[in-house]
Design a protein around this motif. Structure first.
Motif, PDB file in Angstrom:
ATOM      1  N   PRO B  48       0.998  -1.073  -0.066  1.00 44.22           N
ATOM      2  CA  PRO B  48      -0.001   0.157  -0.040  1.00 44.22           C
ATOM      3  C   PRO B  48       0.853   1.338  -0.098  1.00 44.22           C
ATOM      4  O   PRO B  48       0.482   2.433  -0.504  1.00 44.22           O
ATOM      5  N   THR B  49       2.082   1.194   0.605  1.00 44.59           N
ATOM      6  CA  THR B  49       2.952   2.038   0.561  1.00 44.59           C
ATOM      7  C   THR B  49       4.322   1.561   0.576  1.00 44.59           C
ATOM      8  O   THR B  49       4.549   0.446   0.963  1.00 44.59           O
ATOM      9  N   LEU B  50       5.467   2.420   0.315  1.00 45.84           N
ATOM     10  CA  LEU B  50       6.820   1.867   0.445  1.00 45.84           C
ATOM     11  C   LEU B  50       7.385   2.257   1.761  1.00 45.84           C
ATOM     12  O   LEU B  50       8.667   1.784   1.990  1.00 45.84           O
ATOM     13  N   ASP B  51       6.639   2.992   2.522  1.00 52.39           N
ATOM     14  CA  ASP B  51       7.361   3.318   3.829  1.00 52.39           C
ATOM     15  C   ASP B  51       7.181   2.329   4.906  1.00 52.39           C
ATOM     16  O   ASP B  51       5.799   2.114   5.365  1.00 52.39           O
ATOM     17  N   PRO B  52       8.177   1.650   5.120  1.00 50.20           N
ATOM     18  CA  PRO B  52       7.789   0.504   6.280  1.00 50.20           C
ATOM     19  C   PRO B  52       7.147   1.017   7.362  1.00 50.20           C
ATOM     20  O   PRO B  52       6.718  -0.011   8.131  1.00 50.20           O
ATOM     21  N   LEU B  53       7.645   2.324   7.821  1.00 53.21           N
ATOM     22  CA  LEU B  53       6.940   2.728   9.184  1.00 53.21           C
ATOM     23  C   LEU B  53       5.294   3.088   9.112  1.00 53.21           C
ATOM     24  O   LEU B  53       4.825   3.074  10.238  1.00 53.21           O
ATOM     25  N   ILE B  54       4.915   3.061   8.132  1.00 50.14           N
ATOM     26  CA  ILE B  54       3.589   3.730   8.085  1.00 50.14           C
ATOM     27  C   ILE B  54       2.574   2.326   7.959  1.00 50.14           C
ATOM     28  O   ILE B  54       1.500   2.292   8.731  1.00 50.14           O
ATOM     29  N   THR B  55       2.717   1.237   7.354  1.00 51.66           N
ATOM     30  CA  THR B  55       2.026   0.071   7.282  1.00 51.66           C
ATOM     31  C   THR B  55       2.565  -1.090   8.025  1.00 51.66           C
ATOM     32  O   THR B  55       3.808  -1.227   8.040  1.00 51.66           O
ATOM     33  N   THR B  56       1.588  -1.886   8.345  1.00 49.91           N
ATOM     34  CA  THR B  56       2.136  -3.265   8.777  1.00 49.91           C
ATOM     35  C   THR B  56       1.946  -4.113   7.729  1.00 49.91           C
ATOM     36  O   THR B  56       1.941  -5.745   7.967  1.00 49.91           O
ATOM     37  N   ALA B  57       1.712  -3.962   6.525  1.00 45.71           N
ATOM     38  CA  ALA B  57       1.481  -4.839   5.362  1.00 45.71           C
ATOM     39  C   ALA B  57       2.745  -5.703   5.103  1.00 45.71           C
ATOM     40  O   ALA B  57       4.024  -5.119   5.092  1.00 45.71           O
ATOM     41  N   VAL B  58       2.607  -6.869   4.811  1.00 43.53           N
ATOM     42  CA  VAL B  58       3.738  -7.921   4.629  1.00 43.53           C
ATOM     43  C   VAL B  58       4.440  -7.443   3.283  1.00 43.53           C
ATOM     44  O   VAL B  58       5.573  -7.743   3.130  1.00 43.53           O
ATOM     45  N   ALA B  59       3.875  -6.965   2.293  1.00 46.22           N
ATOM     46  CA  ALA B  59       4.335  -6.663   1.050  1.00 46.22           C
ATOM     47  C   ALA B  59       5.246  -5.619   1.201  1.00 46.22           C
ATOM     48  O   ALA B  59       6.434  -5.830   0.553  1.00 46.22           O
ATOM     49  N   THR B  60       5.016  -4.578   2.051  1.00 45.15           N
ATOM     50  CA  THR B  60       6.043  -3.427   2.184  1.00 45.15           C
ATOM     51  C   THR B  60       7.250  -4.271   2.854  1.00 45.15           C
ATOM     52  O   THR B  60       8.184  -3.614   2.402  1.00 45.15           O
ATOM     53  N   ARG B  61       6.969  -4.706   3.769  1.00 49.58           N
ATOM     54  CA  ARG B  61       8.031  -5.514   4.640  1.00 49.58           C
ATOM     55  C   ARG B  61       9.251  -6.254   3.627  1.00 49.58           C
ATOM     56  O   ARG B  61      10.228  -5.919   3.701  1.00 49.58           O
ATOM     57  N   ASP B  62       8.410  -6.898   2.776  1.00 50.38           N
ATOM     58  CA  ASP B  62       9.104  -7.943   2.083  1.00 50.38           C
ATOM     59  C   ASP B  62      10.005  -7.215   0.874  1.00 50.38           C
ATOM     60  O   ASP B  62      11.052  -7.547   0.580  1.00 50.38           O
ATOM     61  N   VAL B  63       9.406  -6.130   0.192  1.00 50.00           N
ATOM     62  CA  VAL B  63       9.946  -5.610  -0.801  1.00 50.00           C
ATOM     63  C   VAL B  63      11.220  -4.527  -0.178  1.00 50.00           C
ATOM     64  O   VAL B  63      12.473  -4.627  -0.525  1.00 50.00           O
ATOM     65  N   MET B  64      10.882  -3.976   1.004  1.00 46.31           N
ATOM     66  CA  MET B  64      11.679  -3.008   1.368  1.00 46.31           C
ATOM     67  C   MET B  64      12.730  -3.127   2.390  1.00 46.31           C
ATOM     68  O   MET B  64      13.684  -2.826   2.654  1.00 46.31           O
ATOM     69  N   ARG B  65      12.598  -4.467   2.759  1.00 47.07           N
ATOM     70  CA  ARG B  65      13.916  -5.148   3.492  1.00 47.07           C
ATOM     71  C   ARG B  65      15.194  -5.159   2.655  1.00 47.07           C
ATOM     72  O   ARG B  65      16.144  -5.422   3.223  1.00 47.07           O
ATOM     73  N   ASN B  66      15.015  -5.163   1.430  1.00 47.74           N
ATOM     74  CA  ASN B  66      16.167  -5.222   0.504  1.00 47.74           C
ATOM     75  C   ASN B  66      16.480  -3.613   0.375  1.00 47.74           C
ATOM     76  O   ASN B  66      17.805  -3.657   0.055  1.00 47.74           O
ATOM     77  N   VAL B  67      15.978  -2.748   0.587  1.00 45.64           N
ATOM     78  CA  VAL B  67      16.422  -1.269   0.456  1.00 45.64           C
ATOM     79  C   VAL B  67      17.041  -0.723   1.568  1.00 45.64           C
ATOM     80  O   VAL B  67      18.005  -0.019   1.987  1.00 45.64           O
ATOM     81  N   TYR B  68      15.947  -1.076   2.733  1.00 51.94           N
ATOM     82  CA  TYR B  68      16.565  -0.192   4.337  1.00 51.94           C
ATOM     83  C   TYR B  68      17.161  -1.414   5.186  1.00 51.94           C
ATOM     84  O   TYR B  68      16.839  -2.606   4.886  1.00 51.94           O
ATOM     85  N   GLU B  69      17.760  -0.831   6.161  1.00 53.25           N
ATOM     86  CA  GLU B  69      18.559  -1.386   7.066  1.00 53.25           C
ATOM     87  C   GLU B  69      18.251  -1.052   8.439  1.00 53.25           C
ATOM     88  O   GLU B  69      18.056   0.302   8.531  1.00 53.25           O
TER      89      GLU B  69
END
Lengths: 316, 520
Positions: B48-69
């Motif tokens: 729903p968004t690419l900001d991992p802090l905004i959502t608890t959706a797993v799609a954001t988590r799975d995609v953005m764990r490659n980008v953020y640490e």
């Protein structure tokens, strides 16, 4: 002619108002909350309430409707809650794939159906005629998603001739673009092809019995010329009507085919937006589709005049 | 006009022939793997968004764990391991934690990560996420020098490090500038330190990630979300393919290299195909959550009646087809979490005792009223489980109605205490018990758990002095969980990710892990 077009365009306004009211009401009767979808399943109710406030979803519905419809009349269809871009921009970005798909399906349908219909009419009652019409009956009866899944399994998974799903824009190369569209276009266009073939056949049969065809024959005109030049053209008005009507259903039917083949078109945009309750996109897209239906019908009506001068004269 | 029509047909004929010719030579394009390695992933849901802090959706988590640490993360046993922190130290009184940052870590925009970035990121995390707001409201992050950041809390929290390492809504580090330009709806620029950087997010189509050349890996073996990360792939495309049959067809034909959330019904078919392989990974658990605020189940005895009635094996079989894909397990923490795993409450799990259930039901004063189970067909495992639960409750004499909606409606309805009695949902396995949303009353999460004993035990875990002490409280908590029954856990579940046979190195911990993946 200009007055006629203007009149038709003005008739858009009441149509839009009715569509707007209906869509808006449907959206607000439907349960589901975009804020809850954005925040995910483990968000706290407090956070959901905050985001609702921010998105303006807590305002009274009437207030929301008036401000929204006011903006629509000025050409502003709102901003997508999810994509953070104007609805019209999102719509036109998704329109490309749908149009490509619909045009491809329509072209395939016309190219296949008209020759078949003409041949079936020419050799009426023969085995050829019965075979073609049998196939076309199948084309009407098989739903597009079923045909789509079948094509994916056979051509995509077993034979590996064509990609099973996805979409490549034209700037990724025309060949690539079309390669990804062939299977969905067949799935989508088969019903149109069947309808057009049947309409071509019956319309041709009417004309083939007309006196001027008999006259042409008695003058010794070549049979192919009689069929194509004299008959097909005169039989074309009902065929064009069917083509025009089916183009509308192509866009609607694309929603199903786009899902099966994962094509990011209008259908998918609307389905995704419904799933995540992106109200602005649903409302805006339905409005824009309503506009395009009216415009397509207008173009078809004008095309009658191009093919048949009598229609043109009648309007003057 | 007549001539025009002939030329029109001729044109179309030529076009079609040209296309046919082109499409047959197009097949050879796929084999140019020497140049750039590309990974196509058919992913089942849209972020729903690419900001991992905004959502608890797993799609954001799975995609953005490659980008953020984040500063800390979890290894494969859910233990804390440093990531962007070189080391960390907790003071004697437990109230302060000092983080030494790794040096010369670069963001995707080329800037070097500084203590200012870390302070800004951590402060935003504490102010934005539910975890931050509940546990770090009084805490402050501040800079000591360019490479040191200190966290100061009013009270010591035993679970603080686990919370900072949690991969769901992870406390990711972003440049201060992007944090300052963030709006209430989230970040507008997505710049991290991870092995892959974001190139493009085309809504409804794909997220394109590319290898980050300046990435500096930790020189330790990879484990879970920690250790050495290497980007062997040049371009990763998360293609959003919501239709399960399309993901299945695409992985079989080779259109995709990886497809997630494959239907359990197709597992056998894929296992017999030598072009692909299945990765079956632990993926949390499903269960039913009771509405404890209104209706029959505000009575604990009624909840116990349901728990006595359920045959978890039948439910799990309906949802996941075979024991290969589920595990009968009562514990909230899984066996791999050795520091936490507890046998408490096991006797209350999977009772399948209709007689006891009927008695409890009578004791609860059930008078034949209709019970509503809320579920969705968007997740077949939820739906299939709901159907079996309905049957099992009907067999002990309850009147049960299934209310099936799409997921968005379920999310809204379950927040309405008058709309249902039970809803079916899934949870990830959390690194610490306190993170389960259905435990603390202060979460006000749908179902509205309100048990002073649970609240007290959560608090005690949070302020425990040692793991041993915390474990003791957790034993008591799990005992109370099976007494109070805020929800009933069915058992552990898995998810199937299917890979082409030439794809190697994928790992899984609360979602797929793509660094260290290579395509042979």
């Amino acid at each position: 002619m200009k007055g006629y077009i203007l009149k038709r365009l003005l008739s858009l306004i009441p149509v839009l108002l009715v569509v707007a009211v209906v869509v808006f009401l449907l959206m607000h009767i439907t349960p589901g909350d975009p804020a809850a979808v954005i925040l995910g399943p483990e968000a706290s109710p407090e956070e959901v309430a905050e985001l609702r406030e921010e998105l303006g979803l807590n305002k009274p519905p009437i207030e929301q409707f008036i401000s929204w419809f006011g903006n629509v009349l000025q050409g502003d269809f709102g901003t997508s809650i999810f994509m953070k871009q104007p609805v019209s921009q999102a719509f036109f970005e998704h329109l490309g794939p749908t149009l490509s798909l619909a045009i491809m399906a329509q072209v395939l349908a016309i190219v296949v159906a008209i020759p078949l219909g003409v041949l079936a009419a020419k050799f009426r009652g023969s085995i050829l005629d019965q075979t073609f019409m049998g196939i076309s009956l199948l084309g009407i009866s098989v739903p597009s998603f079923l045909l789509g899944l079948f094509l994916i399994l056979l051509i995509g998974v077993e034979l590996k001739w064509l990609p099973v799903a996805g979409y490549k824009p034209i700037d990724a190369g025309l060949v690539n673009h079309i390669k990804y569209l062939i299977l969905p276009a067949i799935a989508l266009g088969s019903m149109q092809a069947a309808l057009i073939a049947r309409m071509t056949r019956s319309s041709m049969l009417d004309v083939l019995n007309a006196n001027y065809i008999k006259t042409a024959r008695s003058k010794g005109v070549k049979e192919t010329i009689i069929v194509i030049k004299h008959t097909l053209r005169n039989a074309f008005i009902p065929i064009l009507t069917i083509i025009g009507q089916t183009f509308g259903t192509l866009v609607a039917g694309a929603a199903v085919v786009e899902t099966v083949f994962n094509i990011p078109g209008i259908g998918q945009l609307i389905i995704n937006s419904v799933e995540r309750r992106d109200f602005a996109v649903i409302q805006g897209s339905v409005m824009l589709i309503a506009v395009s239906y009216v415009l397509i019908n207008l173009v078809i009506d004008l095309l009658y005049g191009v093919i048949d001068p009598r229609v043109r004269l009648g309007r003057k | 006009m007549k001539k025009n029509k002939f030329s029109f047909f001729a044109l179309i004929l030529v076009l079609v022939l040209a296309l046919a010719a082109c499409s047959s030579d197009g097949d050879s394009e796929g084999s140019n793997s020497d140049e750039k390695k590309e990974l196509q992933i058919a992913y089942n849901a849209q972020p729903p968004t690419l900001d991992p802090l905004i959502t608890t959706a797993v799609a954001t988590r799975d995609v953005m764990r490659n980008v953020y640490e984040s500063l800390l993360t979890l290894n494969k046993n859910f233990e804390i391991t440093p990531l962007l922190a070189e080391s960390y130290e907790q003071s004697e009184d437990g109230k302060t934690i000092t983080f030494k940052l790794r040096k010369d870590i670069k963001f995707h925009n080329g800037d070097v990560m500084t203590a200012d970035d870390v302070v800004a990121s951590m402060t935003r995390w504490a102010e934005t996420t539910s975890l931050g707001k509940t546990s770090f409201a009084d805490a402050t992050f501040s800079k000591v020098d360019e490479e040191t950041v200190i966290l100061e809390m009013k009270e010591p929290q035993f679970t603080v490090l686990h919370m900072l390492a949690d991969p769901g809504q992870a406390a990711v580090i972003a440049p201060k500038s992007t944090i300052e330009s963030a709006t209430a709806e989230g970040l507008t620029e997505f710049i991290g330190t991870g092995p892959y950087k974001l190139v493009e997010w085309k809504a409804d189509q794909y997220v394109h990630l590319a290898k980050f050349d300046d990435y500096q890996a930790i020189d330790e073996p990879a484990s879970g979300l920690g250790g050495k990360k290497e980007a062997f792939i040049d371009d990763i495309y998360f293609q959003f393919v919501t239709d399960a049959s399309t993901r299945l067809a695409g992985i079989q034909s080779g259109e995709y290299d990886i497809a997630n959330a494959i239907s359990f019904d197709n597992a056998e078919q894929l296992a017999s195909n030598s072009d692909v392989k299945n990765s079956i990974d632990h993926n949390g658990f499903n269960g039913v959550v009771f509405n404890k605020k209104a209706g029959l189940f505000d009575n604990v005895v009624a909840r116990q009646a349901v728990n006595a009635a359920l045959n978890e094996e039948a439910i799990l079989t309906a949802a996941f087809t075979s024991p290969d894909f589920y595990e009968l397990e009562h514990g909230l923490m899984i066996k791999e979490q050795t520091e936490w795993y507890s046998e408490a409450g096991k006797d209350q799990y999977n009772q399948n005792d209709p007689e006891k259930a009927k008695e409890l039901l009578k004791e609860a004063g059930y008078n034949g009223e209709e019970i509503v189970i809320l579920s969705t067909r968007d997740y077949e495992d939820h739906y299939n489980a709901a159907v079996v639960v309905q049957q099992q409750l009907e067999s002990i004499g309850m009147k049960v109605k299934l209310d099936i909606y799409d997921w968005a409606t379920v999310l809204q309805k379950r927040a309405d205490e008058t709309a249902y009695d039970i809803f079916v949902t899934g949870f990830p396995t959390e690194p610490i018990p306190n993170k389960y949303v259905f435990l603390a009353s202060s979460n006000e999460w749908p179902g509205w758990t309100n048990d002073p004993i649970i609240d007290d035990l959560l608090n005690k875990i949070n302020t425990a002095a040692s793991q041993e002490e915390a474990k003791q409280y957790f034993d008591a908590l799990q005992e109370e969980f099976y007494e109070y029954l805020p929800m009933i856990k069915f058992g552990n579940k898995t998810t199937i990710t299917t890979l082409r046979s030439n794809v190697e190195g994928m790992d899984f911990l609360q979602g797929i892990i793509l660094w260290n993946v290579d395509k042979k």
